[in-house]
Design a protein around this motif. Structure first.
Motif, PDB file in Angstrom:
ATOM      1  N   THR A 226       0.755  -1.217   0.088  1.00 25.43           N
ATOM      2  CA  THR A 226       0.032  -0.087   0.048  1.00 25.43           C
ATOM      3  C   THR A 226       0.886   1.452  -0.084  1.00 25.43           C
ATOM      4  O   THR A 226       0.660   2.285  -0.696  1.00 25.43           O
ATOM      5  CB  THR A 226      -0.884   0.062   1.200  1.00 25.43           C
ATOM      6  OG1 THR A 226      -1.825  -1.102   1.232  1.00 25.43           O
ATOM      7  CG2 THR A 226      -1.740   1.261   1.191  1.00 25.43           C
ATOM      8  N   ARG A 227       1.943   1.122   0.727  1.00 27.60           N
ATOM      9  CA  ARG A 227       2.905   2.295   0.795  1.00 27.60           C
ATOM     10  C   ARG A 227       3.413   2.650  -0.496  1.00 27.60           C
ATOM     11  O   ARG A 227       3.515   3.735  -1.068  1.00 27.60           O
ATOM     12  CB  ARG A 227       3.916   2.062   1.921  1.00 27.60           C
ATOM     13  CG  ARG A 227       4.882   3.328   2.400  1.00 27.60           C
ATOM     14  CD  ARG A 227       5.503   3.231   3.576  1.00 27.60           C
ATOM     15  NE  ARG A 227       6.291   2.042   3.647  1.00 27.60           N
ATOM     16  CZ  ARG A 227       6.098   1.026   4.427  1.00 27.60           C
ATOM     17  NH1 ARG A 227       4.802   1.028   5.799  1.00 27.60           N
ATOM     18  NH2 ARG A 227       6.789   0.043   4.631  1.00 27.60           N
ATOM     19  N   CYS A 228       3.938   1.478  -1.236  1.00 28.33           N
ATOM     20  CA  CYS A 228       4.511   1.591  -2.461  1.00 28.33           C
ATOM     21  C   CYS A 228       3.318   2.454  -3.539  1.00 28.33           C
ATOM     22  O   CYS A 228       3.855   3.489  -4.176  1.00 28.33           O
ATOM     23  CB  CYS A 228       4.884   0.111  -2.958  1.00 28.33           C
ATOM     24  SG  CYS A 228       6.385  -0.341  -2.380  1.00 28.33           S
ATOM     25  N   LEU A 229       2.369   1.724  -3.639  1.00 28.72           N
ATOM     26  CA  LEU A 229       1.120   2.086  -4.488  1.00 28.72           C
ATOM     27  C   LEU A 229       0.929   3.764  -4.425  1.00 28.72           C
ATOM     28  O   LEU A 229       0.558   4.355  -5.468  1.00 28.72           O
ATOM     29  CB  LEU A 229       0.193   1.133  -4.543  1.00 28.72           C
ATOM     30  CG  LEU A 229       0.435  -0.415  -4.905  1.00 28.72           C
ATOM     31  CD1 LEU A 229      -0.884  -1.321  -4.948  1.00 28.72           C
ATOM     32  CD2 LEU A 229       0.926  -0.268  -6.564  1.00 28.72           C
ATOM     33  N   LYS A 230       0.854   3.950  -3.084  1.00 30.67           N
ATOM     34  CA  LYS A 230       0.329   5.349  -2.731  1.00 30.67           C
ATOM     35  C   LYS A 230       1.485   6.359  -3.265  1.00 30.67           C
ATOM     36  O   LYS A 230       1.059   7.344  -3.769  1.00 30.67           O
ATOM     37  CB  LYS A 230       0.397   5.574  -0.990  1.00 30.67           C
ATOM     38  CG  LYS A 230      -0.345   6.929  -0.721  1.00 30.67           C
ATOM     39  CD  LYS A 230      -0.522   6.880   0.887  1.00 30.67           C
ATOM     40  CE  LYS A 230      -1.073   8.305   1.241  1.00 30.67           C
ATOM     41  NZ  LYS A 230      -1.251   8.274   2.608  1.00 30.67           N
ATOM     42  N   LEU A 231       2.630   5.797  -3.153  1.00 36.06           N
ATOM     43  CA  LEU A 231       3.834   6.730  -3.519  1.00 36.06           C
ATOM     44  C   LEU A 231       3.591   6.869  -4.794  1.00 36.06           C
ATOM     45  O   LEU A 231       3.872   8.050  -5.546  1.00 36.06           O
ATOM     46  CB  LEU A 231       5.244   6.207  -3.075  1.00 36.06           C
ATOM     47  CG  LEU A 231       6.434   7.101  -3.593  1.00 36.06           C
ATOM     48  CD1 LEU A 231       6.510   8.361  -3.115  1.00 36.06           C
ATOM     49  CD2 LEU A 231       7.837   6.343  -3.301  1.00 36.06           C
TER      50      LEU A 231
END
Length: 207
Positions: free
Chosen positions: A141-146
């Protein structure tokens, strides 16, 4: 097709493909998938669907070979743990100067969305085999949000709460600087999930 010519520079074929940054972003997502789909599934995602173009069988073969080379190059970079972000993907306050980066990330996000079922299947298999899915989910989720924030920074700022807009806008260069590491993280997450699926990696190695 001469190896020195990129598929995106091929005079007869370049107009039939999505922009190079977008297409290479999609193909990066394909290469990063826990299970790589067959070429006939993913290649249409980067080919412009237009009835005004017709190509010969030889040209179609050239296009397929060129796209497979992009995939193999992406896989090779992952295997060698090289920088995964293309050189033309740079952050800038200027819209035009960051267009390559934004288009590449939009392609990556589109590819990820197209491969959602593959990720879900890997997630399911991983859960049955005891993987730390909550931890992986938080990391993904952190990756995709970035990726989403940098793909459309103006939209991200507009969607942020009023009190956080300036903080987000001021922090964009720092977020962009973290992108290479987050791409490595994205690939690592996929690798952890891929352990629960048939490994197709060798299928696409360079000769």
């Amino acid at each position: 097709m001469p190896q020195a010519i990129s598929i995106f520079e091929h005079p007869a074929l370049k107009h039939m493909l999505a922009s190079r940054p977008y297409a290479e972003g999609v193909i990066f997502a394909v290469a990063s998938s826990p299970e790589i789909p067959m070429p006939e599934e993913w290649m249409p995602w980067v080919i412009e669907q237009s009835g005004s173009h017709s190509i010969s069988k030889d040209q179609a073969d050239d296009m397929a070979d060129g796209l497979m080379k992009v995939l193999r190059d992406a896989l090779d970079a992952m295997r060698k743990q090289q920088v995964l972000l293309p050189a033309y993907c740079t952050w800038s306050e200027n819209d035009a100067e960051r267009a390559g980066l934004c288009e590449w990330l939009k392609g990556l996000l589109t590819g990820h969305q197209q491969l959602e079922k593959v990720w879900q299947r890997a997630w399911h298999e991983g859960g049955e085999q005891g993987s730390d899915l909550p931890g992986l989910a938080e990391r993904l989720t952190r990756c995709l949000k970035l990726f989403s924030t940098l793909a459309e920074p103006e939209q991200a700022i507009a969607n942020a709460p009023d009190a956080q807009r300036k903080v987000l806008a001021d922090g964009l260069p720092k977020l962009a600087a973290s992108l290479p590491a987050m791409l490595q993280e994205y690939v690592a997450i996929s690798g952890e999930l891929a352990g629960h699926l048939p490994n197709q990696f060798e299928t696409f190695k360079s000769e």
